[in-house]
Design a protein around this motif. Sequence first.
Motif, PDB file in Angstrom:
ATOM      1  N   ILE A  39      59.035  36.032  40.634  1.00 52.68           N
ATOM      2  CA  ILE A  39      58.859  37.172  41.539  1.00 52.68           C
ATOM      3  C   ILE A  39      57.684  38.035  41.074  1.00 52.68           C
ATOM      4  O   ILE A  39      56.890  38.525  41.892  1.00 52.68           O
ATOM      5  CB  ILE A  39      60.151  37.996  41.606  1.00 52.68           C
ATOM      6  N   ALA A  40      57.556  38.238  39.759  1.00 57.04           N
ATOM      7  CA  ALA A  40      56.444  39.029  39.225  1.00 57.04           C
ATOM      8  C   ALA A  40      55.110  38.339  39.464  1.00 57.04           C
ATOM      9  O   ALA A  40      54.106  39.000  39.790  1.00 57.04           O
ATOM     10  CB  ALA A  40      56.660  39.270  37.731  1.00 57.04           C
ATOM     11  N   VAL A  41      55.080  37.003  39.321  1.00 55.47           N
ATOM     12  CA  VAL A  41      53.838  36.260  39.581  1.00 55.47           C
ATOM     13  C   VAL A  41      53.422  36.400  41.031  1.00 55.47           C
ATOM     14  O   VAL A  41      52.248  36.649  41.353  1.00 55.47           O
ATOM     15  CB  VAL A  41      54.024  34.769  39.200  1.00 55.47           C
ATOM     16  N   GLU A  42      54.376  36.257  41.948  1.00 59.12           N
ATOM     17  CA  GLU A  42      54.075  36.407  43.368  1.00 59.12           C
ATOM     18  C   GLU A  42      53.671  37.844  43.700  1.00 59.12           C
ATOM     19  O   GLU A  42      52.793  38.082  44.548  1.00 59.12           O
ATOM     20  CB  GLU A  42      55.293  36.006  44.196  1.00 59.12           C
ATOM     21  N   ALA A  43      54.292  38.818  43.023  1.00 61.16           N
ATOM     22  CA  ALA A  43      53.924  40.219  43.250  1.00 61.16           C
ATOM     23  C   ALA A  43      52.476  40.476  42.852  1.00 61.16           C
ATOM     24  O   ALA A  43      51.753  41.227  43.527  1.00 61.16           O
ATOM     25  CB  ALA A  43      54.858  41.136  42.469  1.00 61.16           C
ATOM     26  N   ASN A  44      52.022  39.854  41.766  1.00 66.17           N
ATOM     27  CA  ASN A  44      50.624  40.002  41.359  1.00 66.17           C
ATOM     28  C   ASN A  44      49.682  39.415  42.407  1.00 66.17           C
ATOM     29  O   ASN A  44      48.626  39.991  42.706  1.00 66.17           O
ATOM     30  CB  ASN A  44      50.387  39.327  40.014  1.00 66.17           C
ATOM     31  N   LYS A  45      50.064  38.274  42.993  1.00 62.53           N
ATOM     32  CA  LYS A  45      49.221  37.673  44.028  1.00 62.53           C
ATOM     33  C   LYS A  45      49.147  38.565  45.258  1.00 62.53           C
ATOM     34  O   LYS A  45      48.073  38.761  45.839  1.00 62.53           O
ATOM     35  CB  LYS A  45      49.772  36.298  44.398  1.00 62.53           C
ATOM     36  N   VAL A  46      50.286  39.111  45.661  1.00 64.54           N
ATOM     37  CA  VAL A  46      50.303  40.015  46.813  1.00 64.54           C
ATOM     38  C   VAL A  46      49.460  41.260  46.535  1.00 64.54           C
ATOM     39  O   VAL A  46      48.688  41.713  47.388  1.00 64.54           O
ATOM     40  CB  VAL A  46      51.751  40.404  47.159  1.00 64.54           C
ATOM     41  N   GLN A  47      49.596  41.801  45.327  1.00 62.77           N
ATOM     42  CA  GLN A  47      48.826  42.991  44.972  1.00 62.77           C
ATOM     43  C   GLN A  47      47.335  42.696  44.962  1.00 62.77           C
ATOM     44  O   GLN A  47      46.524  43.529  45.400  1.00 62.77           O
ATOM     45  CB  GLN A  47      49.277  43.512  43.613  1.00 62.77           C
ATOM     46  N   ASP A  48      46.938  41.515  44.490  1.00 63.87           N
ATOM     47  CA  ASP A  48      45.517  41.152  44.483  1.00 63.87           C
ATOM     48  C   ASP A  48      44.982  41.022  45.894  1.00 63.87           C
ATOM     49  O   ASP A  48      43.858  41.471  46.194  1.00 63.87           O
ATOM     50  CB  ASP A  48      45.322  39.840  43.717  1.00 63.87           C
ATOM     51  N   ARG A  49      45.779  40.396  46.782  1.00 61.22           N
ATOM     52  CA  ARG A  49      45.323  40.262  48.172  1.00 61.22           C
ATOM     53  C   ARG A  49      45.199  41.615  48.845  1.00 61.22           C
ATOM     54  O   ARG A  49      44.221  41.884  49.552  1.00 61.22           O
ATOM     55  CB  ARG A  49      46.297  39.370  48.941  1.00 61.22           C
ATOM     56  N   LEU A  50      46.177  42.471  48.631  1.00 67.70           N
ATOM     57  CA  LEU A  50      46.104  43.812  49.214  1.00 67.70           C
ATOM     58  C   LEU A  50      44.915  44.594  48.668  1.00 67.70           C
ATOM     59  O   LEU A  50      44.211  45.292  49.408  1.00 67.70           O
ATOM     60  CB  LEU A  50      47.406  44.575  48.925  1.00 67.70           C
ATOM     61  N   GLY A  51      44.675  44.488  47.363  1.00 68.20           N
ATOM     62  CA  GLY A  51      43.552  45.198  46.761  1.00 68.20           C
ATOM     63  C   GLY A  51      42.215  44.711  47.281  1.00 68.20           C
ATOM     64  O   GLY A  51      41.311  45.516  47.567  1.00 68.20           O
TER      65      GLY A  51
END
Length: 485
Positions: free
Chosen positions: A140-152
Motif C-alpha cells: 500500500i505504501a509503494v502504491e501510495a508513493n506512485k500515486v503521489q508522484d503522479r499527482l505531483g
Amino acid sequence: MSSLLVLAIVVAIGVVAFLIGRQRAAAHENGTVKPHSRAHYHGWWAFLLAVLPALLLLAVWTIGSSVYLDRHIHAALPERTADSKVASEALDVSLVKSLAKGIRRLDANTLPASFAELQPLLAAKGVALATDTQDYMIPIAVEANKVQDRLGLFGAVITLALAIAGAFYALRQIAPRARARNNVERLMLWGLLAASTIAILTTIGIVLSMLFQTITFFESVSPMSFFFGTVWDPRFADAGSGGSQGQFGLIPLLAGTLYIAAVALLVAVPVGLMSAVYMAEYASPKVRGVVKPALELLAGIPTIVYGIFAVVTLGPFLRDLSAALTGGSPFIQGQSIFTAGLVMGIMLIPVVSSLSDDIITAVPRAMRDGSLGLGATRSETIKRVILPAALPGIVGAILLTASRAIGETMIVVLAAGVAANLTVNPFEAMTTITVKIVNQLTGDLEFNSPQTLVAFALGLTLFALTLVMNIVALYIVRKYREQYE
C-alpha cells in the motif's frame, strides 16, 4: 517533482516576465504617446500575473493531493476486524504514510515483503518507524508513493503552464496607454485586505476554538461554581469519574494573576517611567547612548533565567533575611507573591522604559520651548506639559506591560509556586491562570474530561480579561487625547 522546485521555477518565470515586461514597456516610451504607467509597473504586472495564479493553484493542488492520498490509502486498507493489531483507522493511515516516506529512500523493486526484514534497511538509512507497522502496509505504501508522484508531476505541469500563460498574457497587454499601475495598485490593495482579513480570522478562530471546548466544559461543570468558586482542586486521579468530585474555582487563580501582576507593575512602572524621563529630558546624548541599549538588553533575557534567579538567589535571600529580622521562623516564603512580583517587575522595567522614552521624545519640541519660554522650570515643564501630552501613549505602554505580566508563566512557576491559594499576604505562595493552563494540558490526557477542558475555560477567561483592559485603556487614551490635542 517537489513543490519547492516548482515554486522556484514559478518565481524564475516571474522574474523573466518582469525583465521582459519592463524592457518592452521602456521601448514603447518613444515620446509620441505619453505612457499611462512607468515601465517598472508593466514589469511588476507581468510578474504578478505569472506568479500569483500559479502559486494559488499550487497551494490548492497540494492540499487536495494530500486529501486524495489519505482517501486512497484508506480505501486500500483491508477491512478492520475485532482482532486488528492497530488501534484505529487513522493510525493505519498514519503508519502507511510514514512507511511510504521511508521506502522512498530504498529501491522499490527490491523491497522485502516482511516488515521485520524491511526495518533494518530503513534503520540503516536513518528512518525509524513504529513497531505497529504491519506487513500488508508495504505494498500500500509503494502504491501510495506512485500515486503521489503522479499527482505531483501533473500538478507541476499545470502550475508551470499557468505561470507561462499568465506571463504571456501580461506581456501581450503592454501598450503605452495600458493601465498597469492601476492593476498593480489594485492587486496590492487586495493583498493588504487579505492579510488583514487573515489576521482577523485567525483571532476569531482562536476564540472559537476555545469557546467550543469551554461550552463542553460547562456541560459538566456549573459556570457559577467555576466563576465564583474559591477552591481549585481538579483531581486528576478522578478524571475517569467525569470530574464530579473535582472543584474548579476560578477565584484563587484570578486573584493570584492580578495580585502578582499588580506587584510587578508597582515595581516596573515607577522605575521604568522615571528612567524614561531621565533619558529623554536630562541625560546627555553620550549617557543615553549607553543606558538605553543596556536597559533594552535586559528585555532580551529569557524569562526562565529570571525564574532561576528568583528561585536560586532572591527567594532564599528574602527568606533568610526575614528569618534574621524576626529571630525565628521566616515570614517570607521561598516562593511567594512578593518574590515573583519583584522579579517580574525587574523584567518589565525595560519594556516600560523603552516604550515611555519613545513616547516622551515624540512630544513636539515646540511644547517644551513654549513652556520654558514662559518661565517654567524643566521639572515643571515635564510635569505639566510633557507628561500630560504623552499620557495616552504612556497608558498604552503600561497596558502592554500589564498584558505581559498577566501572561507570564515561567517566573510564576519558579518564584510563586503552583499552589492555588487565596490570600492577601504578599509573602505567601499563589499561582496564576497561565500556570494552571500549562498544568491541565501537560501529560497524556484526553480532551473529554473537565480536568483537561478547564484549560480552555481558563484561556477564554484570560482573553476576556485582556480585552477589558484594552477597552478601558482605549477609553482613557481617547479622553486625554481630546483634552491635550
